[in-house]
Motif scaffolding. Structure first.
Motif, short mmCIF file in Angstrom:
data_model
loop_
_atom_site.label_atom_id
_atom_site.label_comp_id
_atom_site.label_asym_id
_atom_site.label_seq_id
_atom_site.Cartn_x
_atom_site.Cartn_y
_atom_site.Cartn_z
N UNK A 39 0.86 -1.19 0.00
CA UNK A 39 0.00 0.00 0.00
C UNK A 39 0.89 1.24 0.00
N UNK A 40 0.49 2.23 -0.79
CA UNK A 40 1.30 3.43 -0.96
C UNK A 40 0.60 4.65 -0.36
N UNK A 41 1.32 5.41 0.44
CA UNK A 41 0.82 6.71 0.90
C UNK A 41 -0.22 6.62 2.00
N UNK A 42 -0.86 7.76 2.24
CA UNK A 42 -1.85 7.86 3.29
C UNK A 42 -3.26 7.98 2.74
N UNK A 43 -4.10 8.71 3.46
CA UNK A 43 -5.49 8.88 3.04
C UNK A 43 -5.56 9.84 1.85
N UNK A 44 -6.76 9.97 1.29
CA UNK A 44 -6.94 10.68 0.02
C UNK A 44 -6.43 12.11 0.05
N UNK A 45 -6.59 12.81 1.20
CA UNK A 45 -6.26 14.23 1.22
C UNK A 45 -4.75 14.48 1.17
N UNK A 46 -3.94 13.42 1.29
CA UNK A 46 -2.48 13.56 1.20
C UNK A 46 -1.96 13.30 -0.21
N UNK A 47 -2.86 13.04 -1.17
CA UNK A 47 -2.41 12.54 -2.47
C UNK A 47 -1.52 13.52 -3.22
N UNK A 48 -1.80 14.83 -3.14
CA UNK A 48 -0.97 15.77 -3.91
C UNK A 48 0.48 15.72 -3.45
N UNK A 49 0.67 15.59 -2.14
CA UNK A 49 2.03 15.46 -1.59
C UNK A 49 2.60 14.08 -1.89
N UNK A 50 1.79 13.04 -1.70
CA UNK A 50 2.26 11.67 -1.91
C UNK A 50 2.62 11.40 -3.37
N UNK A 51 1.82 11.96 -4.31
CA UNK A 51 2.03 11.68 -5.74
C UNK A 51 3.02 12.63 -6.40
N UNK A 62 2.91 5.54 -12.09
CA UNK A 62 1.59 6.00 -12.51
C UNK A 62 0.54 5.79 -11.42
N UNK A 63 -0.56 6.53 -11.56
CA UNK A 63 -1.68 6.45 -10.62
C UNK A 63 -2.95 6.19 -11.42
N UNK A 64 -3.78 5.27 -10.93
CA UNK A 64 -5.09 5.01 -11.52
C UNK A 64 -6.16 5.33 -10.48
N UNK A 65 -7.03 6.29 -10.80
CA UNK A 65 -8.14 6.66 -9.91
C UNK A 65 -9.40 5.96 -10.39
N UNK A 66 -9.91 5.03 -9.59
CA UNK A 66 -11.07 4.24 -10.00
C UNK A 66 -12.38 4.82 -9.50
N UNK A 67 -12.35 5.53 -8.39
CA UNK A 67 -13.54 6.20 -7.85
C UNK A 67 -13.04 7.47 -7.15
N UNK A 68 -13.88 8.05 -6.30
CA UNK A 68 -13.36 9.18 -5.53
C UNK A 68 -12.33 8.63 -4.53
N UNK A 69 -11.38 9.41 -4.02
CA UNK A 69 -11.45 10.88 -4.01
C UNK A 69 -10.29 11.44 -4.85
N UNK A 70 -10.63 12.24 -5.85
CA UNK A 70 -9.64 12.84 -6.74
C UNK A 70 -9.48 14.32 -6.37
N UNK A 71 -8.24 14.73 -6.17
CA UNK A 71 -7.92 16.14 -5.99
C UNK A 71 -7.24 16.67 -7.25
N UNK A 72 -7.20 18.00 -7.40
CA UNK A 72 -6.60 18.59 -8.59
C UNK A 72 -5.17 18.09 -8.76
N UNK A 73 -4.88 17.40 -9.85
CA UNK A 73 -3.52 16.88 -10.05
C UNK A 73 -2.51 18.02 -10.22
N UNK A 74 -1.39 17.91 -9.53
CA UNK A 74 -0.30 18.87 -9.72
C UNK A 74 0.38 18.61 -11.07
#
Length: 550
Positions: A287-299, A305-317
């Motif tokens: 498993x990679x990273x933390x919860x959804x709200x950390x994704x911009x920092x984690x990614x 690559x990242x595959x978003x299958x459902x929510x939660x998507x934040x604005x990609x940097x």
């Protein structure tokens, strides 16, 4: 003004009242307003659909799938692509007219049903004001509150049912309820009491759709069992899979199994490791990273690559916008989208090739493992031992601590709450709220881990199954068990989970970190009076109250 919006469906809404200029989630006013108009169109479709249901006719599943996908696409952090909503709106016009053509013209149509959608985006945006939550300033605040709560519960239900329908499972009662509930929220003849009845029924439908999804996942991927999951990275090319949809993950695993690509889960996909049909793939490595709200920092700048299958998507940097892909109803403008083929399959070759091109991590990190896979079947396989430990006084209390995570300050409450629990307490956790404490070592009680990860947010059903089994064993009600539910909410699946629990007459739920802005004072008081809903305060005070009253 045309550039204004109003949205208060999530926990982080501005000022705890509503987003009016731009959504905290990143949703712009034009998208917010087209989402409102799409919900407006669904209400119109449902007016005609319900008439057909009343006549005993079976509704074509294409209409139900469309309503489900549309509801899901408007859920927080799912879709931010303006063109997607324009296309959905055009399709809604076609489908509404088709449903209307199936019934006689003798019925008294509502204004929403009669409304004719224009054909271009500019005119749609002009019209969207009539669909705004606050458009009717004279509407009773409590009526508005319950209507919106029903709609938000439907959005949560749609997310779960969409996941089940993708693997060919559905429930006709849930399908028909879309039409019933969407028609109810435009029926001015219904009293507040009538609408509250619909709201509680929405909770019952939430239980039913979670039951369907549980059955689907357990049959298709085999029932979860406890598994250790590495939360550190490994050398080599990789794809991170986020969201909830296990079928998407399975298809990707199958297409990558001989490619030298590591696959990591992310966010709510973590429980996938517990399913034998998914865990059998050796390249599902962790498993990679933390919860959804950390994704911009984690990614940020990751070499994969990242595959978003459902929510939660934040604005990609910009640092990873060329390597994040969406699928299903998820979308962001100019982000690559992987569609579903007519036969239900998906071609992941583009994301696979991109992952190989990026090369991945250069070396292994030192492994760190956590435990997942304690669904209701796995947990209840230890029921005899758990009951014995309760009777011996070695287990004093169970705490369900879970729900949606988020970025608002105050969510460290859940971390502190879990850390302050006595050593004779068991924690059942679910959804991404678990990331607040799932890497902590809570130890065990005579071999039973003190932290049991029972799965995704839809696995609130697992928590219910476990609670009902314990209540049956102790010959009492769930409310009489040494059990407390500490629920964190962020978006509409948590609304569906909460109403599901209330429909089962479960009382005394602690809810936070803040109360929903869409609950009017009177509706909130109704929930407090009838279900003993408790806003969280501090971990210390809430724990004192729980143990004082136990």
């Amino acid at each position: 003004m045309e550039n204004d919006m109003f949205c208060y469906q999530c926990e982080q809404t501005v000022g705890g009242k509503g987003c009016t200029k731009v959504g905290v989630c990143g949703k712009m006013p034009d998208i917010a307003n087209l989402q409102d108009l799409l919900i407006y169109q669904l209400k119109g479709m449902s007016f005609y659909g319900l008439e057909l249901i009343k006549k005993g006719e079976k509704i074509d599943k294409k209409y139900i799938s469309f309503i489900e996908d549309s509801l899901f696409s408007t859920l927080t952090n799912v879709n931010f692509d303006l063109d997607f909503f324009v296309n959905q709106l055009k399709k809604s016009k076609k489908y509404k007219n088709e449903l209307k053509s199936k019934i006689a013209n003798t019925i008294d149509e509502s204004d929403i049903a009669r409304y004719q959608l224009p054909d271009n985006k500019e005119e749609m945006l002009k019209d969207s004001k009539i669909a705004g939550i606050m458009y009717n300033e004279n509407l009773d605040a409590d009526i508005r509150s319950v209507r919106q709560t029903i709609i938000y519960c439907l959005k949560g239900i749609s997310a779960y049912s969409h996941q089940a329908r993708f693997i060919n499972y559905h429930d006709d009662d849930v399908d028909n309820f879309y039409f019933e509930a969407l028609s109810a929220v435009i029926d001015d003849s219904l009293s507040l009491e009538n609408l509250i009845d619909v709201m509680i029924k929405a909770g019952k439908m939430s239980v039913k759709c979670m039951e369907v999804l549980d059955k689907a996942n357990n049959e298709l991927f085999q029932s979860p069992s406890p598994q250790k999951v590495n939360v550190k990275t490994k050398k080599g090319p990789f794809i991170v899979v986020s969201g909830h949809d296990l079928k998407d993950l399975e298809m990707l695993l199958e297409q990558t199994k001989d490619k030298g690509i590591n696959v990591y889960t992310h966010g709510e996909m973590l429980p996938a490791h517990g399913y034998p049909s998914l865990n059998r793939y050796a390249h599902l490595v962790g498993n990679f990273g933390g919860a959804w709200q950390d994704q911009q920092k984690d990614f940020d700048n990751i070499p994969g690559c990242i595959l978003m299958t459902t929510n939660c998507l934040m604005k990609p940097r910009d640092s990873y916008s060329d390597r994040i892909f969406t699928t299903s109803v998820v979308g962001w403008k100019n982000i690559k989208h992987i569609p579903k083929e007519n036969d239900g399959t998906k071609d992941f070759s583009e994301i696979i090739n991109k992952a190989l091109e990026l090369g991945g991590f250069k070396e292994d990190e030192v492994p760190q493992e956590i435990l997942v896979g304690f669904g209701h079947k796995a947990t209840l396989s230890h029921a005899e031992k758990i009951i014995k430990l309760v009777k011996e006084g070695k287990i004093k209390r169970f705490f369900v601590i879970g729900g949606c995570d988020g970025a608002r300050p105050g969510r460290n409450y859940y971390t502190e709450f879990a850390k302050q629990l006595p050593d004779d307490c068991i924690i059942l956790t679910l959804a991404c709220g678990k990331y607040r404490f799932n890497k902590l070592d809570f130890g065990d009680i005579d071999g039973i881990p003190r932290l049991l990860d029972i799965g995704q947010c839809n696995d609130a059903y697992s928590a219910v199954r476990i609670a009902l089994a314990l209540a049956d064993a102790f010959n009492c009600t769930v409310n009489d068990l040494p059990l407390s539910i500490i629920l964190s909410w962020y978006e509409q699946k948590a609304v569906a989970d909460l109403l599901a629990l209330l429909s089962l007459d479960i009382k005394g739920i602690y809810l936070g970190p803040s109360l929903p802005a869409f609950l009017s004072p009177n509706v909130l008081q109704y929930l407090i009076d009838n279900f003993d809903i408790k806003p969280i305060s501090t971990p210390e005070d809430d724990l004192k109250s729980i143990f004082r009253n136990s």
